[in-house]
Design an enzyme around this catalytic site. Sequence first.
Site, PDB file in Angstrom:
ATOM      1  N   SER A 286       0.837  -1.194   0.000  1.00  0.00           N
ATOM      2  CA  SER A 286       0.000   0.000   0.000  1.00  0.00           C
ATOM      3  C   SER A 286       0.870   1.241   0.000  1.00  0.00           C
ATOM      4  O   SER A 286       1.925   1.278   0.635  1.00  0.00           O
ATOM      5  CB  SER A 286      -0.924   0.019   1.226  1.00  0.00           C
ATOM      6  N   LYS A 287       0.410   2.261  -0.728  1.00  0.00           N
ATOM      7  CA  LYS A 287       1.137   3.530  -0.737  1.00  0.00           C
ATOM      8  C   LYS A 287       1.160   4.169   0.640  1.00  0.00           C
ATOM      9  O   LYS A 287       1.978   5.048   0.920  1.00  0.00           O
ATOM     10  CB  LYS A 287       0.515   4.489  -1.756  1.00  0.00           C
ATOM     11  N   ARG A 288       0.256   3.708   1.512  1.00  0.00           N
ATOM     12  CA  ARG A 288       0.238   4.242   2.874  1.00  0.00           C
ATOM     13  C   ARG A 288       1.391   3.690   3.709  1.00  0.00           C
ATOM     14  O   ARG A 288       1.666   4.183   4.784  1.00  0.00           O
ATOM     15  CB  ARG A 288      -1.112   3.937   3.542  1.00  0.00           C
ATOM     16  N   GLN A 289       2.040   2.629   3.184  1.00  0.00           N
ATOM     17  CA  GLN A 289       3.252   2.130   3.829  1.00  0.00           C
ATOM     18  C   GLN A 289       4.402   3.029   3.374  1.00  0.00           C
ATOM     19  O   GLN A 289       4.909   2.900   2.273  1.00  0.00           O
ATOM     20  CB  GLN A 289       3.553   0.689   3.409  1.00  0.00           C
ATOM     21  N   PHE A 293       8.374   3.182  -0.713  1.00  0.00           N
ATOM     22  CA  PHE A 293       8.727   4.102  -1.782  1.00  0.00           C
ATOM     23  C   PHE A 293      10.225   4.083  -2.042  1.00  0.00           C
ATOM     24  O   PHE A 293      11.030   3.941  -1.126  1.00  0.00           O
ATOM     25  CB  PHE A 293       8.262   5.518  -1.444  1.00  0.00           C
TER      26      PHE A 293
END
Length: 524
Positions: A286-289, A293
């Site tokens: 998830s991009k929330r992790q 990135f």
Amino acid sequence: MAALLKKLLRRGRPSAALGCRVGLREASLGSDPAAAVRVRFAPSPTGFLHLGGLRTALYNYIFAKKHQGSFILRLEDTDQTRLVPGAGENIEDMLEWAGIPPDESPRRGGPAGPYQQSQRLELYAQATEALLKTGAAYPCFCSPQRLELLKKEALRNRQTPRYDNRCRNLSQEQVAQKLAKDPKPAIRFRLEEAAPGFQDLVYGWTRHEVASVEGDPVILKSDGFPTYHLACVVDDHHMGISHVLRGSEWLISTSKHLLLYQALGWQPPHFAHLPLLLNRDGSKLSKRQGDIFMEHFAAAGFLPDALLDIITNCGSGFAENQMGRTLPELITQFDLTRVTCHSALLDLEKLPEFNRLHLQRLVSSETQRRQLVRKLQALVEEALGNQLQGRDVLDPAYMERVLLLRQGHICHLQDLVSPMYSYLWTRPALDRAQLSAISEKADVIAKRTLGLLERSGTSLTREMLSGELKKLSEGLEGTKHSNVMKLLRVALSGQLVRRGAGLYRYLEPLIYPFITELSFGDTR
């Protein structure tokens, strides 16, 4: 588009609908097996590049390079409401940092540009016009409020929301009336029951009867921007894409895309849908992790090759999984026919070990080692500049010696400027009392040890050091060898090091021109 619709109304509605022309048949994939391989990585710049995107880009890159083909970066920025400033630049920056730069891209240009969908609107308008002319597409005047009510009603009935195709069968008079009130309708593609099957290069023979579970999809929004379904088909055609390697979440949509190819009279590319990259526990990335990135890994000192290695090691596409593969080895060993349908489980706790192996490989290369020396010099000056006792520790020869001695023991280059290794760069801050608490003969031990180092110079080996220190201990009446070792460890590191920590790791790097300045405490 409104002018086109009015022109079509004057001519009369096309008699041939898409389903009548196509019928049930297989999709013919790939026009020429000998044609040049061209693949694309087509992310949406709604966020910065993360590991999932890197893996898709990597598989496209190594497939292209294995077949002497081209790797294209295309930014799918048609959803203008979700764009993140700087995301497009970050994606290309991170691909270059990872060592898999595109051959054609928004930054590099190329023969099939522009490479941002927001700059290709005319192509989508032309394709839409062609579909409207054949009756394969139609204007939709349904308001957002009506569509939202349809969605809520379906969810209330525990059904999958879908468009009810209300505008599909509007008469010419009805379309003309609605155009007068709403000159910029959305355009929908007419799905037919005869969805073609196709041979996916990973999942095998596949067919999804999309018309039985979905309503007709919007292909051009009222603002003139296309949706993904139309844009990817138009761009892949005009860019000459030979193979589409993308995530398995698009597998079901492929039948829809093949219907578009047929309606436009174009030959589709080959498709290979890659299984998902998941967390170790099977949950989705998830991009929330924040830690997935690419910028995070670059800032933390992870090497590009370590990331490429771990995201291929946890998946498929190779005869065997092995740690330590370089990018050229990945290209040579990759085999698309070995990619399986099973999701890849990524264990990031193993990443430091992958990084250690690749850092050790770089240190072993004379050319790469020189580059690491320059990076280490910058790290030392940034982290410890005000604490350095002199500039001698920045000497490239000394830095290189440190790297050679610590290779295989550190996972990141930054580890060498951590407190554990501060003894390599700064004089320990100790006083006489600290050393005297370990041994009353601290001054004697210091003097004899320095004498030993000065006499032996760089010829001192681990075995020689061990033997000489034992002799030194035996020559000090009433002093245990363990106390001598503890004293030297504390004096060299400035830390109360655990028993058994190898003294040689502290002494060997310090055999350099200013060894006589080594501090064994304030003897005033």
